[in-house]
Design a protein around this motif. Structure first.
Motif, PDB file in Angstrom:
ATOM      1  N   ALA A 258      -0.462   4.156   4.668  1.00  8.95           N
ATOM      2  CA  ALA A 258      -0.750   2.785   4.253  1.00  8.95           C
ATOM      3  C   ALA A 258      -1.361   2.019   5.419  1.00  8.95           C
ATOM      4  O   ALA A 258      -2.305   1.228   5.248  1.00  8.95           O
ATOM      5  CB  ALA A 258       0.538   2.112   3.778  1.00  8.95           C
ATOM      6  N   LEU A 259      -0.833   2.278   6.612  1.00  8.51           N
ATOM      7  CA  LEU A 259      -1.357   1.609   7.798  1.00  8.51           C
ATOM      8  C   LEU A 259      -2.819   1.990   8.018  1.00  8.51           C
ATOM      9  O   LEU A 259      -3.636   1.159   8.426  1.00  8.51           O
ATOM     10  CB  LEU A 259      -0.500   1.985   9.011  1.00  8.51           C
ATOM     11  N   SER A 260      -3.156   3.250   7.722  1.00  7.21           N
ATOM     12  CA  SER A 260      -4.549   3.649   7.924  1.00  7.21           C
ATOM     13  C   SER A 260      -5.473   2.921   6.944  1.00  7.21           C
ATOM     14  O   SER A 260      -6.604   2.591   7.287  1.00  7.21           O
ATOM     15  CB  SER A 260      -4.688   5.175   7.800  1.00  7.21           C
TER      16      SER A 260
ATOM     17  N   LYS B  62       0.832  -1.220   0.000  1.00 11.09           N
ATOM     18  CA  LYS B  62       0.000   0.000   0.000  1.00 11.09           C
ATOM     19  C   LYS B  62       0.863   1.266   0.000  1.00 11.09           C
ATOM     20  O   LYS B  62       0.479   2.276  -0.571  1.00 11.09           O
ATOM     21  CB  LYS B  62      -0.900   0.019   1.247  1.00 11.09           C
ATOM     22  N   ALA B  63       2.033   1.178   0.682  1.00 11.09           N
ATOM     23  CA  ALA B  63       2.879   2.377   0.758  1.00 11.09           C
ATOM     24  C   ALA B  63       3.539   2.674  -0.576  1.00 11.09           C
ATOM     25  O   ALA B  63       3.850   3.834  -0.874  1.00 11.09           O
ATOM     26  CB  ALA B  63       3.939   2.197   1.848  1.00 11.09           C
ATOM     27  N   THR B  64       3.751   1.627  -1.390  1.00  8.47           N
ATOM     28  CA  THR B  64       4.491   1.804  -2.651  1.00  8.47           C
ATOM     29  C   THR B  64       3.942   2.940  -3.519  1.00  8.47           C
ATOM     30  O   THR B  64       4.681   3.891  -3.822  1.00  8.47           O
ATOM     31  CB  THR B  64       4.512   0.477  -3.427  1.00  8.47           C
ATOM     32  N   PRO B  65       2.658   2.899  -3.924  1.00  7.46           N
ATOM     33  CA  PRO B  65       2.194   3.997  -4.791  1.00  7.46           C
ATOM     34  C   PRO B  65       2.186   5.339  -4.076  1.00  7.46           C
ATOM     35  O   PRO B  65       2.503   6.368  -4.689  1.00  7.46           O
ATOM     36  CB  PRO B  65       0.774   3.574  -5.178  1.00  7.46           C
TER      37      PRO B  65
ATOM     38  N   PHE C 121       7.915  -1.797  -4.669  1.00  2.87           N
ATOM     39  CA  PHE C 121       8.362  -1.297  -3.372  1.00  2.87           C
ATOM     40  C   PHE C 121       9.830  -0.881  -3.454  1.00  2.87           C
ATOM     41  O   PHE C 121      10.242   0.129  -2.878  1.00  2.87           O
ATOM     42  CB  PHE C 121       8.156  -2.367  -2.297  1.00  2.87           C
ATOM     43  N   GLY C 122      10.607  -1.668  -4.208  1.00  6.59           N
ATOM     44  CA  GLY C 122      12.007  -1.298  -4.440  1.00  6.59           C
ATOM     45  C   GLY C 122      12.113   0.035  -5.166  1.00  6.59           C
ATOM     46  O   GLY C 122      12.936   0.881  -4.820  1.00  6.59           O
ATOM     47  N   PHE C 123      11.215   0.217  -6.156  1.00  8.90           N
ATOM     48  CA  PHE C 123      11.214   1.501  -6.865  1.00  8.90           C
ATOM     49  C   PHE C 123      10.932   2.654  -5.901  1.00  8.90           C
ATOM     50  O   PHE C 123      11.523   3.730  -6.010  1.00  8.90           O
ATOM     51  CB  PHE C 123      10.154   1.521  -7.970  1.00  8.90           C
ATOM     52  N   ALA C 124       9.989   2.417  -4.977  1.00  7.45           N
ATOM     53  CA  ALA C 124       9.628   3.478  -4.031  1.00  7.45           C
ATOM     54  C   ALA C 124      10.845   3.857  -3.185  1.00  7.45           C
ATOM     55  O   ALA C 124      11.139   5.041  -2.984  1.00  7.45           O
ATOM     56  CB  ALA C 124       8.470   3.037  -3.152  1.00  7.45           C
ATOM     57  N   LEU C 125      11.559   2.832  -2.678  1.00  8.19           N
ATOM     58  CA  LEU C 125      12.750   3.129  -1.870  1.00  8.19           C
ATOM     59  C   LEU C 125      13.800   3.851  -2.716  1.00  8.19           C
ATOM     60  O   LEU C 125      14.458   4.795  -2.265  1.00  8.19           O
ATOM     61  CB  LEU C 125      13.340   1.835  -1.295  1.00  8.19           C
ATOM     62  N   PHE C 126      13.914   3.426  -3.977  1.00 13.74           N
ATOM     63  CA  PHE C 126      14.848   4.070  -4.887  1.00 13.74           C
ATOM     64  C   PHE C 126      14.458   5.534  -5.100  1.00 13.74           C
ATOM     65  O   PHE C 126      15.319   6.420  -5.122  1.00 13.74           O
ATOM     66  CB  PHE C 126      14.848   3.300  -6.198  1.00 13.74           C
ATOM     67  N   ALA C 127      13.155   5.764  -5.215  1.00 16.03           N
ATOM     68  CA  ALA C 127      12.677   7.144  -5.418  1.00 16.03           C
ATOM     69  C   ALA C 127      13.000   7.998  -4.202  1.00 16.03           C
ATOM     70  O   ALA C 127      13.339   9.179  -4.336  1.00 16.03           O
ATOM     71  CB  ALA C 127      11.182   7.156  -5.698  1.00 16.03           C
TER      72      ALA C 127
END
Lengths: 528, 367
Positions: free
Chosen positions: B306-308, B66-69, B202-208
Motif C-alpha cells: 500500500a505504501l508503494s 489501500k492495504a484493506t483490499p 479496514f476492520g474486516f481486513a484485520l478480522f480476516a
C-alpha cells in the motif's frame, strides 16, 4: 584376489575418516569417529537407528559438513562440499530413502543424477547393459511413479554403478529384494570388490553381513564402539554389540484360537488406472480376531493396489468386496473405515504415512483426527494433540527431541516406530501394516514385532503385507502369497516353510478354484 | 565462464523469514540507483515514497485504505496457495463482488435502512464466491487448470462491469459518464476516523488476518489445507478430500475478494465505475508470497505494498516521478524476493568444478 588385498593393504586407505564430529541441536550425531576403508574390501557399518551411521554417510557424500575432523581420500586430505564433488571423487551412494522424480522416466532420473550428461537413448542403452550385467531388470522408459519400491531401488543402484564408483555406499540395499535377488546383488558386490571397488555396506540383516562383509565397524550413540570380523561372529553377538545389551526376541504364544472374522475380502478385483500397475484378480481372504495374517510376495505384484483397496484410498467396485466386522465398506473412504476400527501403516513412511515437513504432533493428528477427540467442532485441541504425540514417543521409545520435532528429522526406524505406535494407540479392531520393519534395525524391529504380537493377543486382527519372509515366519499365524494380482490359498505357518513360500512367490501356484469356477460361469453366461 | 547453482546442505530457518526484509532492502537500493539514473535525487525520491506518506494522519489512514483490499484478498489467496490451488483470478472475483453488492445498493436505492449495508457485504461475498466457483467446478469435474480458468474469468468480469456501467446501470443524469449513481448513505461504509477515508473495510481486513491465523493454525480444515499442499499422498492416507479443499479454498478466496471489491465501491469510490481497482487482485498475489502466506506476514506485506502505491502518488506530486514507477517497484520487489529465495537454497559457483577434480587427479597421480 589375496595378493591384490595385500598389495592394497600397503597403500593408503581408499577413504579415511579421522575424528569426525557433528552436532545437531539437541544431539551429538557423530563424536570423533575414526574409520578407514581399504581398496577392494566390503566393510559393514553397524548400528541401531540413531547411532549416527546416516550422518556419517551424509558427511562422506558431501550432504553435511563435519564440525571437526578430517576426511582423506587415497591418503590426500579433501573437503567434500557437495554430492557432486563426492561423485567426482568416485563416491557412489544408494540411498535408503529414494531421491527420484516420480513423473520422469528411469532414464531421465538417471540422467539427472549423473554429472556427465549424455543423450538419453545412449544412456538408456547403457542402463540396459548395466542392469542386465548385474541382474537388475529395469525398463529405462518407464516412469518412476509406476515402479514398486524394489524397482525404484534398482534405479538407484544402476545410477550409481553407471558412474564407475571407487567407493560404493549401500544403505539398506537388500531390504526390498527377494532372497534370490539379494544373492544376485551379493555376486555383483563381490565382483565389484574384486575389481578394486570399496563397498561400505549398511544393513540390519546381520546374516547378510556375516555372509558378505570382510570387516565390520559398530557404532552406538554417535561413536565407534567396536570393530570385528563378522564372519567370526553370530547374528546374535553382532546384534548385542549394536544394542550394547541383551537382545529380546519377540515371543508368540502359540495355539491361540482365532476369533470371529474381522476383515473379509471377497472376490476383490480392481483395475489399475496405471498402465504399468497390477490388476487385483479375485482376491479372497479372511483375517480373524486375534490372528496375524501375512501376505508375502515380491514388490510390484499388486501389493500397492491391494493395500489401497484395504485402506480406502481406492474404492472397491462392489461394497461387499471388503467387509470389516461384517459391515460392507468397499465404498467407504479412509476416514469412515478408520472410524469402523481400521488402522493402517503404509509402506512408504515419508510422504505417505507421515508429512516429512510437519511436527510429530501434527503427524499424530494426521490419522488421529477421527475418533480420539483431538478435534472438537472443527477446532484442533493442541494440548491433547501434543499429549498424544508425547504418549506415542514414550510408549514406543521413539528417539526424538519431542512432539515439535519434524518427522523428517527422525531416522527411518524411529519414524516407523512412531507411525506404528500412532496406529496402535488408536485401539483399532484391525491393523493393516505394509513392510512394518523395512529398514528398521534389529532392536526396533523386535519392538515392533512384539507390539504387533501383543496387539493380536488382545484380540485385534492384524494383516501384514511384507517381502521379508523372516518377518512373516516370525510373527504370522497364516501366510498367503500375492503373485500377479492373485492370492494363493493361505498356509498355516507351522505347516509350511520358507522354501514353499519362496516357490509360491515365483508364481508356482494352482489357479484358485473359485476363479476357475468364475471363469466357467462366464463361459456359460457368454452365449446368453 | 559458466555460472552454476549448487544446492546448499541445510537451509537456514532464520533466512527464510529474513529474505523478505532483505528483498525490501535491495529494492530500495536498486530503486535509488534507478531514480539517480533517471536524473532524480535518489534520497529525496525515496523520502517522498517511503517517508512522506507517513508524516500525516491523512497519509496513515490512506495507507489503511489501500492495504484493506490487498490484505483481504491475500489472506483468501493464501489458503489456496498453501493447498496448491492457484487462484490467479482474484481481480475478477473482486469485480463480481462489487457488481453484486453495488447492484443491491442500486436496486434498493430510496428504500434504504440499516439492513442494506450488511446485505450488500453478504452479496459481495456471494458474488466473489460464485465467480470462484466456476474454476472450482471446472477443476473438480474436468481437472481444468485453475490458473487459466480463473485468470480468463477476470477479463470476462471486467467486460461485464463495463457493460453494466455503459448500459443498464448508467445514471441517466450523469452527463453520459459510464457510471452508476452515487450510493446513498446507508449503502456506504461507515468511516473509522472522521474526516478521512478509512472505512469499516479496514476492520474486516484485520478480522480476516485474525481469522486466517485461527483457520490455519487451529482448525482441522486448516490442517487439511497444509497437508494437501505438502504431501498429497499423506492427505489421501488421512482421508482428506482434495475436492472439498479445492472448493473451500476457492470459495473462501473468492468471497474475501468479493468483500474487498464491495468495500471499494461502497467505501472510497461510492458508486460503480468501469475501473474499480488498480490491479489489487494481482498485487495481492505478491502480497501473499511476500508475507510467506502467513497472516501477520500478509498484513505487513500488504501495508508495504500500500505504501508503494501511496509513495508513487506522492513522488509524482512532489517531484514529478512517473506513476509507472509503482509497477517497476512492485516488480523489483517480487524479483528480489524470488532471487533471495533461490540463494537461500542454492549457492552460486563460478566456473568449472575445479577443486575436487584437481584433488582427485593429484590423488590418482600419487597412487
Amino acid at each position: 584376489m589375496a595378493s591384490q588385498s595385500t598389495a592394497s593393504g600397503n597403500g593408503p586407505p581408499r577413504l579415511e575418516l579421522r575424528g569426525i564430529t557433528k552436532a545437531f541441536p539437541g544431539c551429538l550425531a557423530n563424536e570423533s569417529v575414526d574409520l578407514a576403508l581399504r581398496p577392494g574390501e566390503i566393510h559393514a557399518l553397524l548400528g541401531e537407528n540413531g547411532a549416527g551411521k546416516s550422518t556419517l554417510v551424509k558427511i562422506v557424500y558431501g550432504v553435511l559438513r563435519a564440525d571437526a575432523g578430517e576426511v582423506l581420500w587415497e591418503g590426500q586430505p579433501v573437503s567434500i562440499g557437495s554430492p557432486a564433488e563426492a561423485r567426482r571423487l568416485g563416491v557412489g551412494l544408494v540411498f535408503q530413502h529414494f531421491s527420484l522424480f516420480e513423473s520422469l522416466t528411469v532414464a531421465e532420473n538417471v540422467s539427472l543424477g549423473i554429472d556427465h550428461k549424455e543423450p538419453l537413448d545412449l544412456l538408456s542403452a547403457r542402463i540396459g547393459e548395466v542392469s542386465a550385467r548385474y541382474g537388475l531388470a529395469l525398463d529405462p522408459q518407464r516412469e518412476v511413479h509406476t515402479l514398486s519400491v524394489g524397482e525404484r531401488q534398482r534405479v538407484e543402484i544402476v545410477r550409481c554403478l553407471l558412474q564407475n564408483p571407487r567407493l560404493l555406499i549401500m544403505d539398506e540395499p537388500t531390504s526390498v529384494l527377494t532372497p534370490q535377488e539379494a544373492d544376485k546383488l551379493f555376486e555383483t558386490l563381490r565382483r565389484l570388490a574384486s575389481e578394486g571397488v570399496t563397498i561400505l555396506y549398511i544393513s540390519h540383516k546381520l546374516d547378510e553381513i556375516r555372509a558378505l562383509c570382510d570387516r565390520a565397524t559398530v557404532m552406538r550413540g554417535g561413536r565407534v564402539v567396536g570393530a570385528c570380523d563378522p564372519r567370526q561372529e553370530t547374528a546374535r553377538s553382532l546384534a548385542e554389540m549394536m544394542i550394547g545389551g541383551v537382545l529380546a526376541e519377540p515371543k508368540r504364544a502359540a495355539g491361540g484360537k482365532p476369533g470371529e472374522p474381522l476383515l473379509v475380502v471377497d472376490h476383490l478385483s480392481t483395475t489399475s488406472d496405471d498402465p504399468f500397475g497390477t490388476d487385483i484378480r479375485h482376491v479372497s481372504f479372511t483375517v480373524h480376531a486375534g490372528e496375524i495374517f501375512g501376505i508375502a510376495g515380491v514388490a510390484g505384484n499388486g501389493q500397492a493396489e491391494l493395500l489401497a483397496a484395504m485402506s480406502g484410498e481406492r474404492l472397491s467396485p462392489t461394497d461387499a468386496a471388503v467387509r470389516i466386522g461384517g459391515e460392507p465398506v468397499g465404498h467407504w473412504g479412509p476416514s469412515r473405515r478408520r472410524n469402523a476400527g481400521l488402522a493402517f501403516v503404509p509402506e512408504e513412511r515419508m510422504g505417505h504415512g507421515s508429512v516429512p515437513e510437519m511436527s510429530l504432533a501434527d503427524n499424530a493428528l494426521l490419522s488421529g483426527h477421527g475418533g480420539q477427540g483431538l478435534v472438537k467442532r472443527g477446532l484442533i485441541r493442541l494440548d491433547l494433540v501434543r499429549h498424544a504425540a508425547e504418549t506415542i514417543i514414550d510408549t514406543f521409545r521413539v528417539v526424538a527431541t519431542g512432539h515439535h520435532a519434524e518427522a523428517r528429522s527422525l531416522s527411518g526406524g524411529n519414524l516407523q516406530k512412531f507411525i506404528i505406535g500412532r496406529e496402535i494407540l488408536q485401539q483399532p479392531k484391525l491393523l493393516i501394516a505394509a513392510a512394518p520393519t523395512w529398514g528398521v534395525d534389529a532392536g526396533a524391529a523386535a519392538a515392533i514385532h512384539q507390539a504387533l504380537i501383543d496387539l493380536a493377543e488382545q484380540g485385534v486382527g492384524v494383516l501384514i503385507v511384507s517381502q521379508d519372509l523372516d518377518e512373516l515366519f516370525a510373527i504370522c499365524d497364516r501366510i498367503a502369497v500375492l503373485f500377479h494380482g492373485r492370492l494363493s490359498e493361505p498356509l498355516a505357518t507351522h505347516d509350511t516353510d520358507v522354501e514353499r513360500i519362496g516357490l509360491l512367490m515365483g508364481g508356482l501356484f494352482d489357479q484358485p478354484p473359485d476363479e476357475a469356477a468364475d471363469q466357467s460361469g462366464r463361459t456359460h453366461a457368454d452365449p446368453a | 565462464m559458466p555460472i552454476r547453482l549448487e544446492p546448499r546442505g541445510e537451509a537456514s530457518v532464520a533466512w527464510v523469514y529474513l529474505t523478505p526484509v532483505l528483498a525490501v532492502g535491495l529494492t530500495v537500493i536498486a530503486g535509488g540507483v534507478l531514480f539517480a539514473a533517471l536524473g532524480f535525487d535518489p534520497f529525496r525520491t525515496l523520502h517522498a515514497i517511503f517517508v512522506e506518506p507517513l508524516t500525516s494522519l491523512y497519509g496513515l489512514t490512506e495507507l489503511g485504505v489501500k492495504a484493506t483490499p490487498l490484505v483481504l484478498i491475500a489472506i483468501g489467496l493464501s489458503f489456496g496457495f498453501r493447498a496448491n490451488v492457484w487462484n490467479i483470478g482474484a481481480e475478477g472475483q473482486l469485480t463480481l463482488g462489487a457488481i453484486f453488492g453495488g447492484g443491491l445498493a442500486l436496486w434498493f436505492y430510496g428504500q434504504e435502512g440499516p439492513w442494506l449495508l450488511p446485505a450488500m457485504i453478504l452479496a459481495g461475498a456471494v458474488g466473489g464466491a460464485l465467480w470462484a466457483a466456476i474454476p472450482a467446478f471446472l477443476k473438480t469435474h474436468f481437472n481444468a487448470n485453475e490458473i487459466l480458468t480463473s485468470l480468463m474469468l477476470t477479463y470476462v468480469a471486467t467486460q461485464l462491469l463495463a457493460f453494466l456501467g455503459y448500459g443498464p446501470w448508467r445514471y441517466p443524469d450523469g452527463f453520459n459518464f459510464p457510471q452508476s449513481r452515487m450510493f446513498c448513505y446507508d449503502a456506504t461504509m461507515p468511516l473509522l476516523v472522521p474526516g478521512t477515508r478509512l472505512h469499516l473495510g479496514f476492520g474486516f481486513a484485520l478480522f480476516a488476518v485474525a481469522g486466517g491465523w485461527l483457520l490455519i493454525a487451529r482448525t482441522l480444515i486448516g490442517f487439511q489445507i497444509k497437508v494437501i499442499g505438502l504431501t498429497s499422498a499423506a492427505a489421501a492416507y488421512a482421508g482428506f478430500n482434495r475436492n472439498r479443499i479445492i472448493w473451500f479454498t476457492l470459495l473462501t478466496g473468492g468471497g474475501l475478494a468479493g468483500i474487498a471489491g464491495l468495500s471499494e465501491v461502497a467505501g472510497p469510490i461510492g458508486q460503480l465505475v468501469p475501473s474499480i481497482s488498480p490491479g489489487y487482485g494481482f498485487t495481492a498475489i505478491i502480497v501473499a508470497f511476500l508475507g510467506r502466506l502467513h497472516p501477520l506476514g500478509i498484513l505487513a506485506a500488504g501495508t508495504l505494498m500500500a505504501l508503494s502505491y501511496l509513495g508513487a502518488e506522492s513522488a509524482q506530486i512532489i517531484i514529478g516521478l512517473p506513476l509507472a514507477a509503482t509497477g517497476v517497484f512492485q516488480g523489483m520487489l517480487l524479483f528480489f524476493l524470488l532471487a533471495c529465495d533461490v540463494l537461500i537454497r542454492f549457492r552460486l559457483r563460478l566456473g568449472r568444478p575445479v577443486p575436487a577434480a584437481a584433488v582427485a587427479k593429484s590423488a590418482e597421480a600419487g597412487a
